[in-house]
Design a protein around this motif. Sequence first.
Motif, PDB file in Angstrom:
ATOM      1  N   GLU A 125       0.758  -1.277  -0.081  1.00 29.44           N
ATOM      2  CA  GLU A 125      -0.114   0.008   0.109  1.00 29.44           C
ATOM      3  C   GLU A 125       0.956   1.160  -0.193  1.00 29.44           C
ATOM      4  OE1 GLU A 125      -3.672  -2.064   2.650  1.00 29.44           O
ATOM      5  OE2 GLU A 125      -2.706  -0.162   3.305  1.00 29.44           O
ATOM      6  N   PHE A 126       0.637   2.208  -0.911  1.00 31.31           N
ATOM      7  CA  PHE A 126       1.261   3.329  -1.189  1.00 31.31           C
ATOM      8  C   PHE A 126       0.333   4.689  -0.749  1.00 31.31           C
ATOM      9  CE2 PHE A 126       5.017   1.458  -2.657  1.00 31.31           C
ATOM     10  CZ  PHE A 126       5.016   0.568  -3.256  1.00 31.31           C
TER      11      PHE A 126
ATOM     12  N   GLU B 191      -1.000   8.606  -1.260  1.00 31.23           N
ATOM     13  CA  GLU B 191      -1.095   9.287  -2.542  1.00 31.23           C
ATOM     14  C   GLU B 191       0.350   9.936  -3.036  1.00 31.23           C
ATOM     15  OE1 GLU B 191      -4.120  11.772  -0.742  1.00 31.23           O
ATOM     16  OE2 GLU B 191      -2.555  13.521  -0.996  1.00 31.23           O
TER      17      GLU B 191
ATOM     18  N   GLN C  21       3.177   8.811  -2.683  1.00 29.72           N
ATOM     19  CA  GLN C  21       4.138   7.946  -3.196  1.00 29.72           C
ATOM     20  C   GLN C  21       3.384   7.435  -4.655  1.00 29.72           C
ATOM     21  OE1 GLN C  21       3.789   5.122   0.160  1.00 29.72           O
ATOM     22  NE2 GLN C  21       6.087   5.635   0.635  1.00 29.72           N
ATOM     23  N   GLU C  22       2.460   7.220  -4.499  1.00 28.96           N
ATOM     24  CA  GLU C  22       1.674   6.772  -6.048  1.00 28.96           C
ATOM     25  C   GLU C  22       1.963   7.685  -7.198  1.00 28.96           C
ATOM     26  OE1 GLU C  22       0.216   4.060  -6.760  1.00 28.96           O
ATOM     27  OE2 GLU C  22      -0.812   3.193  -4.954  1.00 28.96           O
TER      28      GLU C  22
ATOM     29  N   ARG D 108       5.673   7.295  -7.686  1.00 34.94           N
ATOM     30  CA  ARG D 108       5.882   5.866  -8.754  1.00 34.94           C
ATOM     31  C   ARG D 108       5.543   6.286 -10.020  1.00 34.94           C
ATOM     32  NH1 ARG D 108       7.106   1.556  -5.642  1.00 34.94           N
ATOM     33  NH2 ARG D 108       6.027   0.136  -6.933  1.00 34.94           N
TER      34      ARG D 108
END
Lengths: 65, 364
Positions: free
Chosen positions: B224-225, B227, B229-230, B233
Amino acid sequence: MKNLKLKSARAALDLSQQDLADKVGVSRQTINAIEKGDYNPTINLCRAICKALGKTLDEIFWEEE
Amino acid sequence: MKQHQKVLLGIILSICLVLALLSGVIFKDKENNNKSDQYWKQTITIENGKVSPESSSIDFRVTEDGNYNIAYSWVPEGTNVDDIVNMDRSESTFITVIKITDKDGVTKFSTSAGAVNLNTINYLEAGDYTATYYYFTDRDTFVEYAKKHFCSEDEAYDLADFFDFENYVKDGTTVMNYNLSVTGEGIANSGSPLIMIGAFIAIFVITIILVMVGKKAKTGSLPEFDERQEIIRGKGFKYGFFTILISLGLALLLDSANMLPMIHSSLLYTLSIFAGLFVFAEYCAWNEAYFALNQNSNYIVIYTSLIGVFNLIIFVMNVIRGNLFENGKLTVSFLNLICALLFLSLFVTCAIKKSINAKEESED
């Protein structure tokens, strides 16, 4: 722009960045980035932070003119 | 994990590392100094299309099991051996086929195309061998031999058509100079692979242990990342993708122009993929989006660092054994170094970020 309101609200509750991050469900670096002004959180994250700190959106995230 | 379990794990890991490292030294391939080089002449007469003698043979011996480079050549007397590569089989006026048999008559190797020179690597056990040269001047005799020894009847007839006996067999006498060279190529030691297999099994077991004890899932097993981190990424994937595109284009350009002849094409293109992986991993790691919220980053870093160290060990072993270059070209063994750099750079980045984070937390 740095978010000093967030930092002071957090400090008032004697919470570290990690403590607030765990309460809100994000990483410590995300809280750090928000306080430094390097990241603009979504409305959902803003609401979660305010709820964790017991403050309103205006008190934490409204920009002073 | 309890303290004594950590110590035990560390001891097991250290033993595996040492074994893997030493296996290349203790069990390194033995040198095979076997070499035999024989030269002789044979007078071959063709009269009315019949060849005499029909065959000749020479014996050689190998004293150790191993791979051997067997080099044959034959040139008519008066022809420079250096011109052998330009010779055509028709210049000998008959077809020569070689067969190598052991002392029990079992065929170990047989040529079929009538080439005037040949290099081949074969595994031979210690013992005595005979290289027999068979001479053919007529189609039917060749077909009988071919279908009996090395191909089907249809293939034998195809080969006979290819040799075109009717048009180039000529009566006469030829003195042929023969050379048969048998050189040892090195003997692989069976101990080294066993050690490596054992080390890898140990790593697999340790990995399972690390995965089982290292996971601190909060809400399930999927990473789980948050927001931020998303978003990071997503950018990382984008930068990695374009890095692959650009480096692949560059690799294509360099390869087609033959500007890097010392690197195998497959290695060049694989390096492009590694470049993209490196960009993605480093960008995410530096922006603290590589590890999910529900992942124990310490264990993952340790595990990937171990993989990096093992790849480095394997690379060093390949360098020691001389496997890094083949015919003057860098081989895929070089990828072990690239893998090591990829994983170890992740370790370095994470260590630096951890240090920065510790400083930030103390100032907080």
